[in-house]
Design a protein around this motif. Structure first.
Motif, PDB file in Angstrom:
ATOM      1  N   GLY A 138       0.771  -1.174   0.071  1.00 32.40           N
ATOM      2  CA  GLY A 138       0.118   0.164   0.006  1.00 32.40           C
ATOM      3  C   GLY A 138       0.913   1.257  -0.045  1.00 32.40           C
ATOM      4  O   GLY A 138       1.217   1.771   0.961  1.00 32.40           O
ATOM      5  N   THR A 139       1.324   1.743  -1.223  1.00 30.27           N
ATOM      6  CA  THR A 139       2.252   3.143  -1.357  1.00 30.27           C
ATOM      7  C   THR A 139       1.380   3.853  -2.213  1.00 30.27           C
ATOM      8  O   THR A 139       1.814   4.967  -2.402  1.00 30.27           O
ATOM      9  CB  THR A 139       3.275   2.787  -1.642  1.00 30.27           C
ATOM     10  N   GLY A 140       0.182   3.479  -2.694  1.00 33.37           N
ATOM     11  CA  GLY A 140      -0.552   4.385  -3.712  1.00 33.37           C
ATOM     12  C   GLY A 140      -0.258   4.147  -5.379  1.00 33.37           C
ATOM     13  O   GLY A 140      -0.600   4.645  -6.216  1.00 33.37           O
ATOM     14  N   GLU A 141       0.994   3.435  -5.528  1.00 34.78           N
ATOM     15  CA  GLU A 141       1.306   3.065  -6.706  1.00 34.78           C
ATOM     16  C   GLU A 141       0.574   2.003  -7.301  1.00 34.78           C
ATOM     17  O   GLU A 141       0.351   2.055  -8.533  1.00 34.78           O
ATOM     18  CB  GLU A 141       2.884   2.570  -6.503  1.00 34.78           C
ATOM     19  N   HIS A 142       0.243   1.003  -6.438  1.00 31.67           N
ATOM     20  CA  HIS A 142      -0.756  -0.023  -6.994  1.00 31.67           C
ATOM     21  C   HIS A 142      -2.052   0.150  -7.188  1.00 31.67           C
ATOM     22  O   HIS A 142      -2.694   1.225  -6.694  1.00 31.67           O
ATOM     23  CB  HIS A 142      -0.687  -1.250  -5.991  1.00 31.67           C
ATOM     24  N   PRO A 143      -2.682  -0.060  -8.409  1.00 38.42           N
ATOM     25  CA  PRO A 143      -4.143   0.405  -8.830  1.00 38.42           C
ATOM     26  C   PRO A 143      -5.280   0.224  -7.619  1.00 38.42           C
ATOM     27  O   PRO A 143      -5.826   1.103  -7.790  1.00 38.42           O
ATOM     28  CB  PRO A 143      -4.175  -0.498 -10.197  1.00 38.42           C
ATOM     29  N   THR A 144      -4.975  -0.991  -7.149  1.00 33.56           N
ATOM     30  CA  THR A 144      -6.020  -1.154  -5.953  1.00 33.56           C
ATOM     31  C   THR A 144      -5.932  -0.119  -4.724  1.00 33.56           C
ATOM     32  O   THR A 144      -7.066   0.209  -4.388  1.00 33.56           O
ATOM     33  CB  THR A 144      -5.832  -2.705  -5.511  1.00 33.56           C
ATOM     34  N   THR A 145      -4.713   0.287  -4.654  1.00 32.83           N
ATOM     35  CA  THR A 145      -4.658   1.099  -3.341  1.00 32.83           C
ATOM     36  C   THR A 145      -4.966   2.549  -3.930  1.00 32.83           C
ATOM     37  O   THR A 145      -5.509   3.494  -3.263  1.00 32.83           O
ATOM     38  CB  THR A 145      -3.077   1.205  -2.693  1.00 32.83           C
ATOM     39  N   ALA A 146      -4.770   2.662  -5.204  1.00 30.97           N
ATOM     40  CA  ALA A 146      -5.085   4.158  -5.718  1.00 30.97           C
ATOM     41  C   ALA A 146      -6.550   4.099  -5.951  1.00 30.97           C
ATOM     42  O   ALA A 146      -7.203   5.226  -5.892  1.00 30.97           O
ATOM     43  CB  ALA A 146      -4.454   4.218  -7.432  1.00 30.97           C
ATOM     44  N   MET A 147      -7.257   3.215  -6.489  1.00 28.98           N
ATOM     45  CA  MET A 147      -8.471   3.119  -6.521  1.00 28.98           C
ATOM     46  C   MET A 147      -9.158   3.496  -5.087  1.00 28.98           C
ATOM     47  O   MET A 147     -10.393   4.261  -4.901  1.00 28.98           O
ATOM     48  CB  MET A 147      -9.132   1.881  -7.102  1.00 28.98           C
ATOM     49  N   CYS A 148      -8.771   2.718  -4.187  1.00 30.35           N
ATOM     50  CA  CYS A 148      -9.192   3.092  -2.891  1.00 30.35           C
ATOM     51  C   CYS A 148      -9.025   4.649  -2.443  1.00 30.35           C
ATOM     52  O   CYS A 148      -9.844   5.078  -1.702  1.00 30.35           O
ATOM     53  CB  CYS A 148      -8.610   2.134  -1.771  1.00 30.35           C
ATOM     54  N   SER A 256     -11.120  -4.111  -2.461  1.00 30.73           N
ATOM     55  CA  SER A 256     -10.266  -4.306  -3.560  1.00 30.73           C
ATOM     56  C   SER A 256      -9.025  -5.344  -3.336  1.00 30.73           C
ATOM     57  O   SER A 256      -9.160  -5.806  -2.328  1.00 30.73           O
ATOM     58  CB  SER A 256      -9.653  -2.633  -3.888  1.00 30.73           C
ATOM     59  N   GLY A 257      -8.362  -5.302  -4.277  1.00 32.67           N
ATOM     60  CA  GLY A 257      -7.068  -6.519  -4.130  1.00 32.67           C
ATOM     61  C   GLY A 257      -7.527  -7.258  -5.073  1.00 32.67           C
ATOM     62  O   GLY A 257      -6.726  -8.371  -5.005  1.00 32.67           O
ATOM     63  N   LEU A 258      -8.573  -7.399  -5.777  1.00 37.42           N
ATOM     64  CA  LEU A 258      -8.992  -8.526  -6.948  1.00 37.42           C
ATOM     65  C   LEU A 258      -8.831  -8.220  -8.481  1.00 37.42           C
ATOM     66  O   LEU A 258      -9.051  -6.929  -8.440  1.00 37.42           O
ATOM     67  CB  LEU A 258     -10.463  -8.819  -6.272  1.00 37.42           C
ATOM     68  N   GLN A 259      -8.375  -9.225  -8.899  1.00 41.34           N
ATOM     69  CA  GLN A 259      -8.307  -8.768 -10.286  1.00 41.34           C
ATOM     70  C   GLN A 259      -9.399  -9.071 -11.093  1.00 41.34           C
ATOM     71  O   GLN A 259     -10.415  -9.478 -10.678  1.00 41.34           O
ATOM     72  CB  GLN A 259      -7.338  -9.745 -11.142  1.00 41.34           C
ATOM     73  N   ALA A 260      -9.596  -8.250 -12.335  1.00 45.08           N
ATOM     74  CA  ALA A 260     -10.691  -8.456 -13.205  1.00 45.08           C
ATOM     75  C   ALA A 260     -11.096  -9.891 -13.379  1.00 45.08           C
ATOM     76  O   ALA A 260     -10.299 -10.659 -13.823  1.00 45.08           O
ATOM     77  CB  ALA A 260     -10.386  -7.637 -14.674  1.00 45.08           C
ATOM     78  N   GLY A 261     -12.357 -10.236 -13.310  1.00 44.01           N
ATOM     79  CA  GLY A 261     -12.660 -11.573 -13.490  1.00 44.01           C
ATOM     80  C   GLY A 261     -13.153 -12.305 -12.209  1.00 44.01           C
ATOM     81  O   GLY A 261     -13.663 -13.352 -12.124  1.00 44.01           O
ATOM     82  N   GLN A 262     -12.531 -11.574 -11.189  1.00 46.81           N
ATOM     83  CA  GLN A 262     -12.708 -12.271  -9.723  1.00 46.81           C
ATOM     84  C   GLN A 262     -13.915 -11.602  -9.150  1.00 46.81           C
ATOM     85  O   GLN A 262     -14.236 -11.972  -7.968  1.00 46.81           O
ATOM     86  CB  GLN A 262     -11.435 -12.263  -8.964  1.00 46.81           C
ATOM     87  N   GLU A 263     -14.583 -10.490  -9.610  1.00 47.98           N
ATOM     88  CA  GLU A 263     -15.462  -9.827  -8.739  1.00 47.98           C
ATOM     89  C   GLU A 263     -16.722 -10.287  -8.737  1.00 47.98           C
ATOM     90  O   GLU A 263     -17.301 -10.112  -7.862  1.00 47.98           O
ATOM     91  CB  GLU A 263     -15.509  -8.253  -9.613  1.00 47.98           C
ATOM     92  N   GLY A 264     -17.025 -11.343  -9.597  1.00 48.79           N
ATOM     93  CA  GLY A 264     -18.149 -11.846  -9.545  1.00 48.79           C
ATOM     94  C   GLY A 264     -18.264 -12.821  -8.404  1.00 48.79           C
ATOM     95  O   GLY A 264     -19.531 -12.912  -7.636  1.00 48.79           O
ATOM     96  N   GLU A 265     -17.354 -13.928  -8.027  1.00 46.05           N
ATOM     97  CA  GLU A 265     -17.225 -14.585  -6.858  1.00 46.05           C
ATOM     98  C   GLU A 265     -17.326 -13.779  -5.677  1.00 46.05           C
ATOM     99  O   GLU A 265     -17.756 -14.109  -4.662  1.00 46.05           O
ATOM    100  CB  GLU A 265     -16.110 -15.417  -6.868  1.00 46.05           C
ATOM    101  N   VAL A 266     -16.412 -12.825  -5.614  1.00 47.47           N
ATOM    102  CA  VAL A 266     -16.387 -11.987  -4.521  1.00 47.47           C
ATOM    103  C   VAL A 266     -17.818 -11.202  -4.258  1.00 47.47           C
ATOM    104  O   VAL A 266     -18.286 -11.263  -2.966  1.00 47.47           O
ATOM    105  CB  VAL A 266     -15.381 -11.089  -4.474  1.00 47.47           C
ATOM    106  N   ARG A 267     -18.230 -10.641  -5.189  1.00 45.41           N
ATOM    107  CA  ARG A 267     -19.513  -9.819  -5.205  1.00 45.41           C
ATOM    108  C   ARG A 267     -20.713 -10.969  -4.555  1.00 45.41           C
ATOM    109  O   ARG A 267     -21.540 -10.634  -3.697  1.00 45.41           O
ATOM    110  CB  ARG A 267     -19.965  -9.415  -6.523  1.00 45.41           C
ATOM    111  N   ALA A 268     -20.763 -12.153  -4.909  1.00 45.61           N
ATOM    112  CA  ALA A 268     -21.569 -12.861  -4.455  1.00 45.61           C
ATOM    113  C   ALA A 268     -21.523 -13.430  -2.878  1.00 45.61           C
ATOM    114  O   ALA A 268     -22.582 -13.824  -2.437  1.00 45.61           O
ATOM    115  CB  ALA A 268     -21.473 -14.293  -5.076  1.00 45.61           C
ATOM    116  N   ARG A 269     -20.412 -13.151  -2.428  1.00 41.61           N
ATOM    117  CA  ARG A 269     -20.278 -13.377  -0.815  1.00 41.61           C
ATOM    118  C   ARG A 269     -20.899 -12.180  -0.075  1.00 41.61           C
ATOM    119  O   ARG A 269     -21.058 -12.351   1.025  1.00 41.61           O
ATOM    120  CB  ARG A 269     -18.747 -13.626  -0.632  1.00 41.61           C
ATOM    121  N   TYR A 270     -20.953 -11.102  -0.742  1.00 40.82           N
ATOM    122  CA  TYR A 270     -21.350  -9.853  -0.139  1.00 40.82           C
ATOM    123  C   TYR A 270     -22.861  -9.409  -0.491  1.00 40.82           C
ATOM    124  O   TYR A 270     -23.233  -8.554   0.079  1.00 40.82           O
ATOM    125  CB  TYR A 270     -20.370  -8.726  -0.283  1.00 40.82           C
TER     126      TYR A 270
END
Length: 296
Positions: A138-148, A256-270
């Motif tokens: 988490g330094t802001g460089e990574h897309p997931t941190t930047a999006m958060c 965040s922390g998930l790659q494109a294509g993983q969001e469906g499975e994660v979304r289903a848990r929430y």
């Protein structure tokens, strides 16, 4: 300070995901080289190599467990064996000058910057989070941190309580407080992450309003107005019930922390109780949503 350089040879399609993963696993610097040794320093999320064969080079502290890193590489890339690689032990040479110049202040949200300690803030009147590349994610460089960070900068944080679940460097909790949150709680399972968060909070003048603790010590009934969890997709799914319970009714959640294509499975848990919206950047995804308020 001694260092270890890990070089991995992969095809161009795997180079960027691997570079991102090495940052998550503790590399304090990552470079990409083609066969002619022309480097591309990974300091912005929109850069992608154009070469067919790429050397991904990670700079780690000398005591890193290389067998563990190589095992993660095999699993991450779906390979039976680790890709061709080379490990170099570096002496007491000062490597700072070879990579520090390639890290620059990043504008990650509305009037919000992440600035390495050796750089001058480009916008002195903005909110500048002083943070150096280090051992915690988490330094802001990574897309997931930047999006958060961008998402936080758009939220009405005044008077709110924020929970940074899986805090890593503490950047999200620190940013929330600097953006006006009344209080923040940063939790992680890694003791090193908690130490790094304390150090980063002090560096940024955060002396009150921030609680830092091991995730197991979070009070059973603790809830926050906003919960941000920037961790791996598998962990997000495993902790879905726990993370969901930490958002008070009517509160907001960002995952965040998930790659494109993983969001469906994660979304289903929430969902339910969260109807989550996906936001994508450079093949990484941020999911955000509001928890329904209690009836009446």
């Amino acid at each position: 300070m001694p260092w270890l350089k890990l070089k991995l040879l992969v095809d161009d399609a795997r180079a960027q995901p691997l570079a991102d993963a090495l940052e998550v696993w503790g590399a304090i610097a990552v470079t990409l080289e083609d066969a002619a040794n022309q480097p591309l320093y990974e300091t912005h999320w929109d850069k992608n190599p154009l070469w067919s064969q790429v050397r991904v080079i990670g700079l780690f502290p000398a005591d890193v467990n290389t067998e563990d890193i190589l095992a993660r590489v095999r699993e991450w890339l779906g390979l039976a064996e680790a890709p061709l690689h080379q490990i170099e032990q570096l002496g007491d040479e000062d490597w700072a000058h070879s990579w520090m110049a390639h890290y620059h202040p990043l504008n990650v949200g509305r009037h919000l910057w992440v600035v390495p300690s050796w750089c001058t803030p480009p916008e002195p009147t903005a909110i500048n989070i002083i943070l150096d590349p280090g051992l915690a994610f988490g330094t802001g460089e990574h897309p997931t941190t930047a999006m958060c960070l961008a998402w936080l900068s758009e939220q009405p944080l005044a008077g709110k309580t924020v929970l940074d679940y899986g805090c890593g460097s503490g950047i999200l909790a620190i940013a929330a407080l600097r953006l006006g949150a009344a209080s923040a709680c940063a939790v992680d399972m890694d003791a090193t992450a908690l130490e790094v968060t304390r150090a980063n909070a002090a560096r940024n003048g955060i002396h009150c309003g921030l609680e830092i603790m091991h995730a197991d010590r979070l009070p059973a009934r603790f809830q926050a107005d906003m919960v941000v969890a920037n961790i791996f997709s598998g962990t997000l799914m495993e902790l879905a019930a726990e993370i969901t319970s930490r958002v008070r009714p009517g509160g907001m959640l960002a995952l965040s922390g998930l790659q494109a294509g993983q969001e469906g499975e994660v979304r289903a848990r929430y969902d339910p109780p969260f109807p989550l919206t996906a936001h994508e950047r450079s093949k990484w995804v941020l999911l955000t949503g509001r928890k329904p308020a209690d009836p009446g």
